[in-house]
Enzyme design. Structure first.
Site, PDB file in Angstrom:
ATOM      1  CE  LYS A 115      -4.401  -1.922   1.330  1.00 38.08           C
ATOM      2  NZ  LYS A 115      -5.425  -2.170   2.335  1.00 38.08           N
ATOM      3  NE  ARG A 120      -7.550  -8.560   0.308  1.00 34.00           N
ATOM      4  CZ  ARG A 120      -7.165  -7.784  -0.693  1.00 34.00           C
ATOM      5  NH1 ARG A 120      -6.208  -6.892  -0.522  1.00 34.00           N
ATOM      6  NH2 ARG A 120      -7.747  -7.878  -1.872  1.00 34.00           N
TER       7      ARG A 120
HETATM    8  C1  9MG Z   1     -10.014  -5.755  -0.834  1.00 29.00           C
HETATM    9  N1  9MG Z   1      -9.080  -5.158   0.100  1.00 29.00           N
HETATM   10  C2  9MG Z   1      -8.099  -4.255  -0.194  1.00 29.00           C
HETATM   11  N2  9MG Z   1      -7.443  -3.914   0.927  1.00 29.00           N
HETATM   12  C3  9MG Z   1      -8.014  -4.615   1.939  1.00 29.00           C
HETATM   13  C4  9MG Z   1      -7.789  -4.691   3.320  1.00 29.00           C
HETATM   14  O1  9MG Z   1      -6.867  -3.939   3.913  1.00 29.00           O
HETATM   15  N3  9MG Z   1      -8.559  -5.505   4.064  1.00 29.00           N
HETATM   16  C5  9MG Z   1      -9.534  -6.256   3.468  1.00 29.00           C
HETATM   17  N4  9MG Z   1     -10.279  -7.057   4.263  1.00 29.00           N
HETATM   18  N5  9MG Z   1      -9.795  -6.225   2.155  1.00 29.00           N
HETATM   19  C6  9MG Z   1      -9.048  -5.406   1.422  1.00 29.00           C
END
Ligand code: 9MG
Length: 302
Positions: free
Chosen positions: A248, A282
């Site tokens: 990010k 994730r």
């Molecule tokens: C789809 N998506 C993109 N960034 C995310 C994040 O930080 N958490 C979750 N649950 N989904 C995300």
């Protein structure tokens, strides 16, 4: 919401590696290299979109997305998060039919290929949720925490699916303009508590709920860092916490790296979040995060 014993443990996927020094397949995917208990869960990102911020277009062809999902599983992802609409600010909205056309064939093909990883659908639409659950998804990742489509609660409940509720003020298109908080952690906590109450009130079992602070969603660099530093306060809500920092822009703001160069920064955030109790991560780059978290976990348990 009350904290329960082992609440920080990721979805009962705790595993023990069987053969030190070798990759072993475990309930969570590919096991650790030591005999440490893997008490974290990696969610690998499978974007079936033309415009996601770091891998948009790379896996837009369903066959490429399936191949990529299988690779992420082999690297240790216990969950594959299949998404057909980018949540990056300014991304084009996608109609439900088109979103389903993107994700459902990929979910069906992953199931047909015999994946053991759970399949998550990254969507905020009820119609897509319904079709994805019918195709074999068992996890719903809703970045709007049931605000865009409250009826997703009943769909997740009926399927007994896991449900991730993420914090965001506004929508992906408006969130950046709304990044003001007096105390970001308290406000995120209050929001998540309210959304859990909503979900439970609409039939979702509390033990199926995962919480997510929504790192990067309408938050400044300082907000993101404070959420990571004070992750233990979110973990104290008593549900597993999922963290999504992968590649990010706040990492780039600190390091100057573009999206492809943010792996080291991503790993650093995940190690910190793990140390403070988060257990689901994730990520785009599965193997390096599995390795780093395996070492972190083993060190803290030694
Ligand atoms: C789809 N998506 C993109 N960034 C995310 C994040 O930080 N958490 C979750 N649950 N989904 C995300």
């Amino acid at each position: 919401m009350t904290a329960e014993p082992g609440a920080g443990r990721a979805m009962g996927l705790e595993t023990r590696a069987q053969a030190p020094g070798r990759l072993v397949r475990t309930e969570a995917g590919v096991g650790a290299l030591s005999d440490a208990v893997m008490d974290f869960t990696i969610m690998g990102i499978v974007n079936v979109t033309p415009d996601s911020f770091s891998d948009g277009g790379r896996f837009f062809d369903p066959a490429d997305a399936v191949t990529h999902g299988l690779l992420l599983e082999a690297e240790g992802a216990a969950i594959l998060d299949v998404g057909g609409e980018s949540t990056r600010p300014g991304a084009d909205p996608v109609e439900a039919d088109e979103e389903s056309r993107r994700v459902v064939p990929v979910i069906e093909a992953l199931v047909a290929a015999g994946v053991t990883a759970r399949i998550s659908v990254d969507t905020s639409k009820a119609e897509v949720t319904e079709r994805a659950l019918a195709a074999g998804a068992t996890f719903v990742n809703d970045v709007t925490a049931l605000r865009a489509a409250p009826e997703m609660a009943e769909l997740a409940a009926a399927a007994d699916a896991e449900l991730c509720l993420m914090h965001m003020v506004g929508t992906p298109r408006t969130m950046q303009a709304q990044a003001h908080y007096d105390d970001v952690v308290s406000e995120v906590k209050r929001f998540l508590e309210e959304r859990v109450a909503f979900a439970v009130g609409h039939g979702v079992a509390e033990e199926r709920i995962i919480l997510d602070p929504g790192i990067g969603f309408g938050k400044s660099l300082a907000h993101n860092l404070e959420l990571l530093r004070r992750m233990d306060e979110l973990v104290a809500l008593g549900r597993p916490v999922l963290v999504g920092t992968s590649r990010k822009s706040f990492i780039g703001a600190l390091t100057g790296a573009d999206a492809d160069g943010r792996l080291s920064g991503t790993v650093a955030t995940n190690v910190i979040a793990y140390e403070r109790g988060a257990r689901l991560f994730r990520v785009h780059d599965v193997r390096p995060n599995v390795d780093a978290l395996t070492v972190t976990s083993a060190t803290l348990q030694a």
